[in-house]
Design an enzyme around this catalytic site. Structure first.
Site, short mmCIF file in Angstrom:
data_model
loop_
_atom_site.label_atom_id
_atom_site.label_comp_id
_atom_site.label_asym_id
_atom_site.label_seq_id
_atom_site.Cartn_x
_atom_site.Cartn_y
_atom_site.Cartn_z
N ARG A 285 0.88 -1.35 -0.03
CA ARG A 285 -0.02 -0.08 0.07
C ARG A 285 0.79 1.25 0.07
O ARG A 285 1.26 1.77 1.18
CB ARG A 285 -1.00 0.16 1.26
CG ARG A 285 -2.29 0.97 0.96
CD ARG A 285 -2.73 1.20 2.27
NE ARG A 285 -2.08 2.47 2.93
CZ ARG A 285 -2.21 2.91 4.37
NH1 ARG A 285 -3.05 2.05 4.90
NH2 ARG A 285 -1.44 3.85 4.88
N HIS A 289 -3.93 5.76 3.60
CA HIS A 289 -5.38 4.85 3.73
C HIS A 289 -6.46 5.48 3.01
O HIS A 289 -7.25 4.93 2.33
CB HIS A 289 -5.71 5.09 5.36
CG HIS A 289 -6.92 4.24 5.74
ND1 HIS A 289 -6.98 2.75 5.30
CD2 HIS A 289 -8.00 4.51 6.38
CE1 HIS A 289 -8.46 2.28 5.88
NE2 HIS A 289 -8.82 3.12 6.39
N TYR A 298 2.77 8.40 10.57
CA TYR A 298 3.32 7.00 10.83
C TYR A 298 4.25 6.84 9.93
O TYR A 298 4.82 5.51 9.95
CB TYR A 298 2.24 6.03 11.05
CG TYR A 298 1.31 6.06 9.69
CD1 TYR A 298 1.55 5.15 8.85
CD2 TYR A 298 -0.04 6.78 9.68
CE1 TYR A 298 0.69 4.95 7.65
CE2 TYR A 298 -1.12 6.50 8.83
CZ TYR A 298 -0.34 5.75 7.63
OH TYR A 298 -1.15 5.67 6.53
#
Length: 392
Positions: A285, A289, A298
């Site tokens: 990914r 998100h 993060y």
């Protein structure tokens, strides 16, 4: 490796040093993907540089070209989706760029008579099976014009709850079998979703009843901001199938040809009465998100270094050019065709009338319940009150 083959025994899990635990999560996800490349149980047809690893897995040239076309369509939608969101013309949208092979390679093994149960990130899979672009845009605009699926397509709306689609896919698969068809159901989930109870209940349900179902587990290294290794100690998620007596296959999810190969085998196995299969597509990914996510909380930009060398679209493109199946001229024509298709669909979506407030209840049940009828009447009355006041 065929769906009936068993993966090698897992290696002992080495203790994780504290310094690794505090390392950036994205670097851990990238390291996990790199390690999977060395896993002999993971099916791969094309290496990251586009060279052929297993020639016997190559589909025919027409299929390879079609897979590339669908991957390019999916990527174009993803890239334009970002632009439309920033323009205020699309709602919060979960990007899937970099996961095209995982989605296209699996959905391409289905027919329009089969069921597709996508998660919120599986727009590419739905487009591959035939969901119109205009209706997909309307869905991500939260418009009722995108809430109901075409009558000739068994695609469920994108699931926002995690893992609820898995048991429902088993039910659809069993219904098809009871009706005497050879149709199958395919359901998607992420690595984080495989820790949900519904995931395990569905695999047990499907295995016990031999349901014609194909479960796709997209291991993209992340459950929102939590890396896979943090939410589970399992290093091969396909082996979760062993506990339910069904085949589990691990495939390079950035390799469209390998993904298509193992999924086609699983689909045909389900059609012929062989039961369900769990396919773990090991992918990556690279995007946030959602378009509203701030991944810098993060991970850092440095953590994404090296992704270009693993890009699934570039991998297949290189193979097609080297094999003489595509030229730069024919690719340019393809990209122009895809762009024109998208812009026509966008114009169609822009032409849809503005929804009325009561339409939010129109696509909940085929036959409205008494509660819905009451709520609809209340919404209509509330909406009419200001207009009546103005007229007075």
């Amino acid at each position: 490796m065929t769906p009936d083959a068993k993966p090698a025994a897992p290696q002992p899990h080495a203790p994780v040093a504290e310094s690794q635990d505090t390392a950036p999560g994205y670097a851990a996800a990238q390291a996990a993907y790199d390690a999977a490349q060395q896993d002999t149980t993971m099916v791969q047809c094309l290496a990251p540089d586009g060279s052929v690893v297993r020639e016997e897995l190559l589909p025919d040239p027409e299929t390879r070209l079609e897979l590339y076309r669908q991957m390019r369509r999916a990527r174009h939608f993803d890239e334009r989706g970002w632009v439309l969101y920033r323009q205020g013309r699309l709602g919060v949208f979960p990007p899937f760029g970099g996961m095209e092979a995982s989605q296209v390679g699996t959905a391409a093994a289905l027919t329009k008579d089969d069921w597709l149960f996508p998660t919120y990130r599986d727009t590419g899979a739905a487009l591959t099976l035939g969901l119109p672009i205009a209706r997909t845009l309307a869905y991500w605009r939260t418009s009722p014009h995108g809430w109901h699926m075409p009558a000739d397509l068994k695609v469920l709306p994108f699931y926002i709850p995690i893992a609820t689609q898995y048991p429902q896919a088993v039910g659809a698969a069993l219904a098809e079998r009871r009706q005497g068809t050879r149709n199958v159901a395919m359901a998607f989930i992420g690595d984080g979703g495989s820790s949900e109870g519904d995931f395990h209940e569905a695999l047990n349900f499907a295995g016990a009843l031999n349901a014609p179902c194909v479960f796709i587990l997209q291991n993209n290294g992340w459950a929102i901001s939590v890396p896979t290794r943090t939410q589970t100690r399992a290093t091969d998620l396909s082996r979760r199938a062993d506990g339910y007596g069904i085949p589990g296959v691990r495939v390079d999810g950035n390799d469209a040809l390998a993904t298509y190969h193992v999924t086609r085998e699983a689909v045909e196995r389900a059609r012929s009465g062989g039961g369900p299969t769990l396919i773990e597509t090991v992918t990556y990914r690279v995007k946030p998100h959602t378009v509203a996510d701030d991944p810098s909380r993060y991970r850092s930009e440095a953590d994404t270094a090296g992704w270009d060398a693993k890009d699934p679209v570039t991998r297949l493109r290189t193979h097609l050019l080297n094999a003489g199946l595509m030229t730069e001229t024919s690719e340019a024509d393809l990209l122009a065709e895809i762009a024109a298709e998208f812009e026509a669909a966008l114009a169609e979506a822009d032409s849809y009338p503005e929804p009325t407030p009561a339409e939010i209840l129109d696509h909940v049940f085929a036959e409205p319940t008494p509660q819905l009828k009451k709520q609809r009447a209340e919404i209509l009355a509330e909406h009419a009150a200001p207009n009546q006041k103005e007229q007075a």
